[in-house]
Design an enzyme around this catalytic site. Structure first.
Site, mmCIF file in Angstrom:
data_model
loop_
_atom_site.group_PDB
_atom_site.id
_atom_site.type_symbol
_atom_site.label_atom_id
_atom_site.label_comp_id
_atom_site.label_asym_id
_atom_site.label_seq_id
_atom_site.Cartn_x
_atom_site.Cartn_y
_atom_site.Cartn_z
ATOM 1 N N SER A 3 28.698 -17.950 -27.385
ATOM 2 C CA SER A 3 27.941 -19.072 -26.815
ATOM 3 C C SER A 3 28.932 -19.909 -26.009
ATOM 4 C CB SER A 3 27.334 -19.898 -27.945
ATOM 5 O OG SER A 3 28.368 -20.218 -28.854
ATOM 6 N N ALA B 73 0.841 -1.215 0.000
ATOM 7 C CA ALA B 73 0.000 0.000 0.000
ATOM 8 C C ALA B 73 0.869 1.256 0.000
ATOM 9 C CB ALA B 73 -0.904 -0.010 1.222
ATOM 10 N N ARG C 236 20.867 -11.012 -27.712
ATOM 11 C CA ARG C 236 22.164 -11.506 -28.179
ATOM 12 C C ARG C 236 22.197 -11.504 -29.707
ATOM 13 N NH1 ARG C 236 23.883 -16.280 -29.917
ATOM 14 N NH2 ARG C 236 26.076 -16.834 -29.624
ATOM 15 N N LYS D 212 22.595 -22.724 -15.518
ATOM 16 C CA LYS D 212 22.410 -22.172 -16.858
ATOM 17 C C LYS D 212 20.907 -22.027 -17.077
ATOM 18 C CE LYS D 212 23.928 -22.712 -21.630
ATOM 19 N NZ LYS D 212 22.595 -22.339 -22.137
ATOM 20 N N GLU E 193 27.538 -21.612 -11.966
ATOM 21 C CA GLU E 193 26.232 -20.951 -12.078
ATOM 22 C C GLU E 193 25.231 -21.863 -12.785
ATOM 23 O OE1 GLU E 193 27.164 -17.493 -14.458
ATOM 24 O OE2 GLU E 193 29.067 -17.312 -13.403
HETATM 25 C C1 LIG Z 1 26.478 -17.788 -22.938
HETATM 26 C C2 LIG Z 1 26.584 -17.760 -21.432
HETATM 27 C C3 LIG Z 1 25.539 -18.206 -20.649
HETATM 28 N N1 LIG Z 1 25.704 -18.161 -19.318
HETATM 29 N N2 LIG Z 1 24.846 -18.549 -18.316
HETATM 30 C C4 LIG Z 1 25.496 -18.317 -17.157
HETATM 31 N N3 LIG Z 1 24.984 -18.554 -15.931
HETATM 32 N N4 LIG Z 1 26.723 -17.803 -17.381
HETATM 33 C C5 LIG Z 1 26.867 -17.700 -18.727
HETATM 34 N N5 LIG Z 1 27.901 -17.238 -19.464
HETATM 35 C C6 LIG Z 1 27.775 -17.274 -20.815
HETATM 36 O O1 LIG Z 1 28.763 -16.869 -21.633
HETATM 37 C C7 LIG Z 1 30.012 -16.369 -21.009
HETATM 38 C C8 LIG Z 1 30.851 -17.545 -20.539
HETATM 39 C C9 LIG Z 1 30.777 -15.628 -22.113
#
Ligand SMILES: Cc1c[n+]2nc(N)[nH]c2nc1OC(C)C
Length: 325
Positions: free
Chosen positions: A81, A33, A136, A115, A113
């Site tokens: 990629s 609110a 991208r 993906k 991390e």
């Molecule tokens: C395409 C991509 C996709 N991802 N996803 C994560 N978590 N990190 C990450 N880094 C990427 O590329 C970098 C390693 C350049």
């Protein structure tokens, strides 16, 4: 007009802080609110004094006029990629290749991390203000989707604090959490709109809307995962990828809660299995995990092969058996 300008600036800071607490820290400090009252006050003032309007005002999270097409954006730094490691020994082989190349047998730290199964997006901040966002595309040229990205609830329109580079490009994934995806498809069925096959398609469809008011109604989220262009290059950044992610968090960018670091290929395998274990309970779709050499100077020494960095690899999970509803 002076008072109005002052009041508008105060309300913007307050609302940006509320957004950060709610969407990034997940710890709102005020009830909805209060948030709504301040937002209505800001919208009223901006209506009364249109000259005070700014595209980066929190009131613009609801989207603006529809575009007739998307402009193209050329990435100063290509958005690459990732090479894939499909099984355990290729992950260990990845580590071995790195050690051979670096002639360094010391155990290497990796940034780990999830993906996310969404779309890679680049967001550029100049003097702390969100000025441009792009898909991208083919890695070199993407589409300008700034108006749409501004409407994503956890994307900050301005960086927090006052110590950041004049220009900083943040890269990350735009995705649609599963719950929001299910609700959206329900609504689409009721209104005869397009039903999406999966959250990734729903995110892509929502992000590439020419009318940002439609995007604003879609439950999109963003998690940052790397830096692109930083200017001046003399701006001191941490010397590891994981510390740079933490730095992005300090500037108010949202990070995936499941990121971690690991020691050597073994540590990466443990992380892979931990995330695989919890995959079905995550609120978002992931299609694997990403391991990156953590020390930046090692990344620089390893460089890139034609289309993907030598210093990073994705390890994809087996395809999830589609549950047919
Ligand atoms: C395409 C991509 C996709 N991802 N996803 C994560 N978590 N990190 C990450 N880094 C990427 O590329 C970098 C390693 C350049």
């Amino acid at each position: 007009l002076e008072q109005a300008q002052q009041k508008v600036a105060e309300l913007r800071n307050t609302l940006n802080e509320y957004n950060y607490q709610y969407y990034v820290l997940d710890e709102p400090s005020v009830p909805d609110a209060v948030y709504d009252r301040d937002m209505q006050a800001l919208i009223a003032l901006e209506k009364q004094y249109p000259t005070l309007l700014s595209p980066n005002s929190p009131s613009q999270k609801v989207g603006g006029a529809a575009l007739s097409s998307f402009e193209q954006v050329t990435h100063d730094m290509p958005m690459l990629s990732l090479d894939n490691a499909f099984d355990e020994e290729s992950l260990l082989a990845f580590e071995k290749r790195l050690k051979d190349r670096l002639k360094d047998s010391a155990t290497m730290d990796f940034s780990c991390e999830p993906k996310l199964d969404g779309l890679a997006v680049s967001i550029l901040y100049e003097n702390g203000e969100l000025v441009r966002a792009a898909t991208r595309g083919d890695g070199q040229v993407g589409e300008n989707i700034t108006a749409n990205v501004r409407t994503i609830s956890n994307v900050p329109l301005t960086l927090r604090g006052d110590h950041y580079p004049a220009r900083v490009e943040v890269r990350g994934e735009v995705f649609m959490p599963r719950e929001g995806f299910a609700k959206l498809n329900e609504q689409q069925k009721e209104t005869g709109g397009k039903v999406f096959a999966n959250p990734r398609n729903a995110a892509a469809g929502s992000l590439r809307q020419l009318d940002s008011k439609i995007t604003a109604k879609r439950p999109l989220m963003f998690y940052a995962y790397s830096l692109g262009v930083v200017q001046p290059e003399s701006f001191t950044l941490p010397s590891t990828h994981s510390a740079r992610l933490a730095q992005l968090g300090q500037w108010g960018l949202p990070l995936c809660p499941d990121i971690d670091t690991a020691e050597g290929g073994r540590g990466c395998l443990d992380y892979y299995n931990r995330i695989l274990e919890k995959r079905d309970n995550l609120p978002y779709d992931i299609d694997g995990v990403v391991f990156k050499v953590d020390r930046i100077e090692l990344q620089a020494a390893l460089g890139f092969v034609a289309r993907a960095p030598r210093w990073a690899i994705a390890q994809k999970f087996p395809a999830q058996e589609e549950v047919t509803t």
